[in-house]
Design a protein around this motif. Structure first.
Motif, PDB file in Angstrom:
ATOM      1  N   TRP A   1       0.838  -1.184   0.000  1.00  0.00           N
ATOM      2  CA  TRP A   1       0.000   0.000   0.000  1.00  0.00           C
ATOM      3  C   TRP A   1       0.876   1.236   0.000  1.00  0.00           C
ATOM      4  O   TRP A   1       1.882   1.308   0.705  1.00  0.00           O
ATOM      5  CB  TRP A   1      -0.897  -0.012   1.240  1.00  0.00           C
ATOM      6  N   GLN A   2       0.514   2.188  -0.834  1.00  0.00           N
ATOM      7  CA  GLN A   2       1.230   3.455  -0.889  1.00  0.00           C
ATOM      8  C   GLN A   2       0.236   4.580  -0.659  1.00  0.00           C
ATOM      9  O   GLN A   2      -0.849   4.574  -1.243  1.00  0.00           O
ATOM     10  CB  GLN A   2       1.873   3.662  -2.270  1.00  0.00           C
ATOM     11  N   PRO A   3       0.563   5.553   0.165  1.00  0.00           N
ATOM     12  CA  PRO A   3      -0.356   6.678   0.341  1.00  0.00           C
ATOM     13  C   PRO A   3      -0.572   7.394  -0.988  1.00  0.00           C
ATOM     14  O   PRO A   3       0.338   7.492  -1.809  1.00  0.00           O
ATOM     15  CB  PRO A   3       0.354   7.590   1.341  1.00  0.00           C
ATOM     16  N   LYS A   4      -1.769   7.875  -1.223  1.00  0.00           N
ATOM     17  CA  LYS A   4      -2.126   8.527  -2.484  1.00  0.00           C
ATOM     18  C   LYS A   4      -1.196   9.704  -2.778  1.00  0.00           C
ATOM     19  O   LYS A   4      -0.826   9.927  -3.916  1.00  0.00           O
ATOM     20  CB  LYS A   4      -3.580   9.008  -2.399  1.00  0.00           C
ATOM     21  N   SER A   5      -0.822  10.452  -1.765  1.00  0.00           N
ATOM     22  CA  SER A   5       0.018  11.632  -1.977  1.00  0.00           C
ATOM     23  C   SER A   5       1.405  11.273  -2.505  1.00  0.00           C
ATOM     24  O   SER A   5       2.075  12.104  -3.097  1.00  0.00           O
ATOM     25  CB  SER A   5       0.154  12.429  -0.686  1.00  0.00           C
ATOM     26  N   ALA A   6       1.835  10.036  -2.307  1.00  0.00           N
ATOM     27  CA  ALA A   6       3.162   9.626  -2.759  1.00  0.00           C
ATOM     28  C   ALA A   6       3.154   9.130  -4.197  1.00  0.00           C
ATOM     29  O   ALA A   6       4.189   8.803  -4.739  1.00  0.00           O
ATOM     30  CB  ALA A   6       3.718   8.541  -1.849  1.00  0.00           C
ATOM     31  N   GLN A   7       1.964   9.074  -4.820  1.00  0.00           N
ATOM     32  CA  GLN A   7       1.893   8.559  -6.179  1.00  0.00           C
ATOM     33  C   GLN A   7       2.416   9.569  -7.198  1.00  0.00           C
ATOM     34  O   GLN A   7       2.238  10.772  -7.055  1.00  0.00           O
ATOM     35  CB  GLN A   7       0.460   8.174  -6.543  1.00  0.00           C
ATOM     36  N   ILE A   8       3.040   9.015  -8.225  1.00  0.00           N
ATOM     37  CA  ILE A   8       3.514   9.820  -9.350  1.00  0.00           C
ATOM     38  C   ILE A   8       2.368   9.892 -10.350  1.00  0.00           C
ATOM     39  O   ILE A   8       1.877   8.866 -10.818  1.00  0.00           O
ATOM     40  CB  ILE A   8       4.760   9.167  -9.990  1.00  0.00           C
ATOM     41  N   THR A   9       1.920  11.084 -10.662  1.00  0.00           N
ATOM     42  CA  THR A   9       0.736  11.228 -11.509  1.00  0.00           C
ATOM     43  C   THR A   9       1.014  11.946 -12.824  1.00  0.00           C
ATOM     44  O   THR A   9       0.089  12.332 -13.518  1.00  0.00           O
ATOM     45  CB  THR A   9      -0.370  11.995 -10.758  1.00  0.00           C
ATOM     46  N   GLU A  10       2.269  12.119 -13.160  1.00  0.00           N
ATOM     47  CA  GLU A  10       2.605  12.823 -14.389  1.00  0.00           C
ATOM     48  C   GLU A  10       3.377  11.923 -15.341  1.00  0.00           C
ATOM     49  O   GLU A  10       4.134  11.061 -14.928  1.00  0.00           O
ATOM     50  CB  GLU A  10       3.425  14.074 -14.076  1.00  0.00           C
ATOM     51  N   GLY A  11       3.180  12.142 -16.636  1.00  0.00           N
ATOM     52  CA  GLY A  11       3.926  11.434 -17.664  1.00  0.00           C
ATOM     53  C   GLY A  11       3.362  10.069 -17.973  1.00  0.00           C
ATOM     54  O   GLY A  11       2.449   9.570 -17.318  1.00  0.00           O
ATOM     55  N   LEU A  12       3.894   9.466 -19.018  1.00  0.00           N
ATOM     56  CA  LEU A  12       3.543   8.106 -19.410  1.00  0.00           C
ATOM     57  C   LEU A  12       4.679   7.188 -18.992  1.00  0.00           C
ATOM     58  O   LEU A  12       5.851   7.524 -19.179  1.00  0.00           O
ATOM     59  CB  LEU A  12       3.334   8.019 -20.925  1.00  0.00           C
ATOM     60  N   TRP A  13       4.332   6.035 -18.478  1.00  0.00           N
ATOM     61  CA  TRP A  13       5.331   5.131 -17.924  1.00  0.00           C
ATOM     62  C   TRP A  13       5.273   3.762 -18.555  1.00  0.00           C
ATOM     63  O   TRP A  13       4.200   3.244 -18.864  1.00  0.00           O
ATOM     64  CB  TRP A  13       5.129   5.001 -16.417  1.00  0.00           C
ATOM     65  N   LEU A  14       6.442   3.171 -18.739  1.00  0.00           N
ATOM     66  CA  LEU A  14       6.592   1.779 -19.138  1.00  0.00           C
ATOM     67  C   LEU A  14       7.213   1.082 -17.933  1.00  0.00           C
ATOM     68  O   LEU A  14       8.224   1.543 -17.410  1.00  0.00           O
ATOM     69  CB  LEU A  14       7.522   1.649 -20.342  1.00  0.00           C
ATOM     70  N   LEU A  15       6.592   0.013 -17.480  1.00  0.00           N
ATOM     71  CA  LEU A  15       7.077  -0.695 -16.306  1.00  0.00           C
ATOM     72  C   LEU A  15       7.832  -1.943 -16.721  1.00  0.00           C
ATOM     73  O   LEU A  15       7.383  -2.687 -17.591  1.00  0.00           O
ATOM     74  CB  LEU A  15       5.907  -1.084 -15.403  1.00  0.00           C
ATOM     75  N   SER A  16       8.956  -2.182 -16.071  1.00  0.00           N
ATOM     76  CA  SER A  16       9.751  -3.372 -16.367  1.00  0.00           C
ATOM     77  C   SER A  16      10.208  -4.007 -15.069  1.00  0.00           C
ATOM     78  O   SER A  16      10.248  -3.364 -14.028  1.00  0.00           O
ATOM     79  CB  SER A  16      10.964  -3.019 -17.220  1.00  0.00           C
ATOM     80  N   ASP A  17      10.538  -5.288 -15.139  1.00  0.00           N
ATOM     81  CA  ASP A  17      11.101  -5.976 -13.981  1.00  0.00           C
ATOM     82  C   ASP A  17      12.464  -5.374 -13.673  1.00  0.00           C
ATOM     83  O   ASP A  17      13.152  -4.866 -14.562  1.00  0.00           O
ATOM     84  CB  ASP A  17      11.257  -7.472 -14.260  1.00  0.00           C
ATOM     85  N   ASN A  18      12.856  -5.473 -12.425  1.00  0.00           N
ATOM     86  CA  ASN A  18      14.150  -4.930 -12.009  1.00  0.00           C
ATOM     87  C   ASN A  18      15.303  -5.527 -12.794  1.00  0.00           C
ATOM     88  O   ASN A  18      16.292  -4.865 -13.061  1.00  0.00           O
ATOM     89  CB  ASN A  18      14.364  -5.164 -10.512  1.00  0.00           C
ATOM     90  N   SER A  19      15.189  -6.788 -13.173  1.00  0.00           N
ATOM     91  CA  SER A  19      16.291  -7.470 -13.848  1.00  0.00           C
ATOM     92  C   SER A  19      16.305  -7.237 -15.361  1.00  0.00           C
ATOM     93  O   SER A  19      17.300  -7.519 -16.014  1.00  0.00           O
ATOM     94  CB  SER A  19      16.213  -8.971 -13.575  1.00  0.00           C
TER      95      SER A  19
END
Length: 115
Positions: free
Chosen positions: A13-31
């Motif tokens: 769980w992450q508090p809503k205020s800590a969310q990043i809400t700008e830009g477009l994101w591509l998510l990848s695994d750490n490896s």
């Protein structure tokens, strides 16, 4: 993220205020090494009419902080969010079925945008 929770598919769980809400994101695994310059990534962005300069790549550790509405493509092994979801990029490049599934998602997005 706690690796034990991640292995079970549980996001912290992450508090809503800590969310990043700008830009477009591509998510990848750490490896996984993912680059916006990769030919397959470039082709997908081109098909979606998205400029790579408007995108950023985040690892699984950062993904929990990004608002799901800003995730364009989730390329993690346990893809959970995003307009597009696929296998990690190295696996996707080797999988004809994975590419077909991705192209199907792109086609559906384009149809939705035209409506």
């Amino acid at each position: 993220m706690n690796s034990y929770l991640h292995a079970m598919g549980i996001t912290e769980w992450q508090p809503k205020s800590a969310q990043i809400t700008e830009g477009l994101w591509l998510l990848s695994d750490n490896s996984a090494e993912v680059s916006l310059e990769h030919p397959l990534v470039q082709e997908v962005l081109k098909l979606l009419d998205v400029d790579s300069r408007d995108c950023q790549i985040a690892s699984s550790d950062t993904a929990a902080k990004i608002a799901s509405a800003n995730v364009l493509w989730d390329m993690r092994a346990q893809a959970q969010t995003g307009r597009l979801r696929s296998q990690p990029l190295p696996m996707l490049c080797q999988s004809a079925q994975g590419k077909r599934d991705l192209w199907q998602q792109i086609w559906q997005l384009q149809v939705q945008q035209q409506q």
